[in-house]
Design an enzyme around this catalytic site. Sequence first.
Site, PDB file in Angstrom:
ATOM      1  N   ASP A  46     -15.132  24.470  16.424  1.00 33.78           N
ATOM      2  CA  ASP A  46     -16.679  24.514  14.995  1.00 33.78           C
ATOM      3  C   ASP A  46     -15.598  23.760  13.059  1.00 33.78           C
ATOM      4  O   ASP A  46     -15.018  24.268  12.521  1.00 33.78           O
ATOM      5  CB  ASP A  46     -17.004  25.786  14.573  1.00 33.78           C
ATOM      6  CG  ASP A  46     -15.700  26.311  13.687  1.00 33.78           C
ATOM      7  OD1 ASP A  46     -16.327  27.528  13.449  1.00 33.78           O
ATOM      8  OD2 ASP A  46     -15.239  27.084  14.011  1.00 33.78           O
ATOM      9  N   ASP A  82      -9.084  24.153  13.463  1.00 35.77           N
ATOM     10  CA  ASP A  82      -9.760  24.247  14.736  1.00 35.77           C
ATOM     11  C   ASP A  82      -8.606  22.388  14.969  1.00 35.77           C
ATOM     12  O   ASP A  82      -8.917  22.224  15.921  1.00 35.77           O
ATOM     13  CB  ASP A  82     -11.194  23.914  14.631  1.00 35.77           C
ATOM     14  CG  ASP A  82     -12.154  24.755  14.037  1.00 35.77           C
ATOM     15  OD1 ASP A  82     -12.177  24.735  13.501  1.00 35.77           O
ATOM     16  OD2 ASP A  82     -12.986  25.249  15.141  1.00 35.77           O
ATOM     17  N   HIS A  95      -5.435  29.661  12.662  1.00 38.43           N
ATOM     18  CA  HIS A  95      -5.926  30.613  13.697  1.00 38.43           C
ATOM     19  C   HIS A  95      -5.601  30.180  15.273  1.00 38.43           C
ATOM     20  O   HIS A  95      -4.930  29.987  15.772  1.00 38.43           O
ATOM     21  CB  HIS A  95      -6.825  30.952  13.140  1.00 38.43           C
ATOM     22  CG  HIS A  95      -7.265  31.559  11.814  1.00 38.43           C
ATOM     23  ND1 HIS A  95      -6.986  33.140  12.005  1.00 38.43           N
ATOM     24  CD2 HIS A  95      -8.137  31.330  10.810  1.00 38.43           C
ATOM     25  CE1 HIS A  95      -7.032  33.198  10.362  1.00 38.43           C
ATOM     26  NE2 HIS A  95      -7.611  32.313  10.150  1.00 38.43           N
ATOM     27  N   ASP A  96      -6.494  28.864  15.055  1.00 40.53           N
ATOM     28  CA  ASP A  96      -7.100  28.297  16.651  1.00 40.53           C
ATOM     29  C   ASP A  96      -6.423  27.477  17.266  1.00 40.53           C
ATOM     30  O   ASP A  96      -6.086  27.601  18.555  1.00 40.53           O
ATOM     31  CB  ASP A  96      -8.171  27.579  16.735  1.00 40.53           C
ATOM     32  CG  ASP A  96      -9.180  27.445  15.584  1.00 40.53           C
ATOM     33  OD1 ASP A  96     -10.524  26.787  14.761  1.00 40.53           O
ATOM     34  OD2 ASP A  96      -9.939  28.981  15.156  1.00 40.53           O
TER      35      ASP A  96
END
Length: 318
Positions: free
Chosen positions: A9, A14, A245-246
């Site tokens: 997303d 990302d 994070h990703d």
Amino acid sequence: SRKVILDVDTGTDDAVAIMFAALHPDLDLIGVTTVNGNVPLENTTDNTLRVLDWIGRSDVPVFAGLARPIARLDFPFDKHFERDSGNDPHGSALPIPEPRSTRQDTGAVEFLVETLRSATEPITLVPVGPLSNIATVLAIDPALTDAVDEIVIMGGGHAVTNVTASAEFNIWADPEAANMVFSAGFRRLTLVPLDATYQALVTRDTCARLEKSATPAGIGAARFISRRIDAYDGTVTTAGAAPVHDVVCTAYLVRPEVITTRRLHVTVDTTSPLTVGRTVMDTRLGSTQEPNADVAFGADPRLLADLLLDVFTSVIVR
Ligand code: BDR
Ligand code: CA
């Protein structure tokens, strides 16, 4: 090299995960599926196309998926926690040029179903957004888990949450989908929650080194991560660093030691107004619940930074 499908997303973190998977020589990114999440589906798809064009990988096919959660009637776009803090580390458009082509093949769910059904070698799924696409694939054919050697999910939180006091955004955005994925019986399910990603903060110093490399990926990563540090600095993290994070999920694929995991049972609250979207992780010693996931509670910031610099600053001839 390992066949990988990213479900995203896109979002600034990302974007870093996409570049990592597209450029690392040990990974074969066979497709990217997009989903509603950080920003609406048209933006997550446009951003994904921008990132792949930016690093010269417009050969990687992109497939748009669900624009809404599978069960919740409306998606509370304005509830996303970063927007609440007044700082948005994503923004609707990434700070790189529009994609040259709006190429988009058939839908994400069709791509996932067809690819898993016809797979001649194991495929690794890496969802780093709400799990709406993955859950829909499982609803069409639960046996498709057989084609997946490992699903590596960014999501959830035990001692660390973000979108509410109980939950992490990806799981909270589509809790019914998350429950379907956690209980689908994947051979190997690795979960990278906020407890781990907040231990692998990326610093402004690393951004400066990425920028200096003057490669598209280095410049892109520096822009995306700096935007996150500007948004998080002083509100959610210590000065001069932010979680990405990703990319911890894609880094784990090539260097598993970047995280430390515990095998335990995870399920998701889909009903209580106070705790909907919470990942309930059974960390009790002697728990009798059958574990269904390897959950990361530790992550190594230095190793992550080294991996980012290694992949993004060397011009890899593919
Ligand atoms: C997750 O939500 C988004 O903000 C990020 O892209 C990440 O996937 C973190 O909660
Ligand atoms: Ca994401």
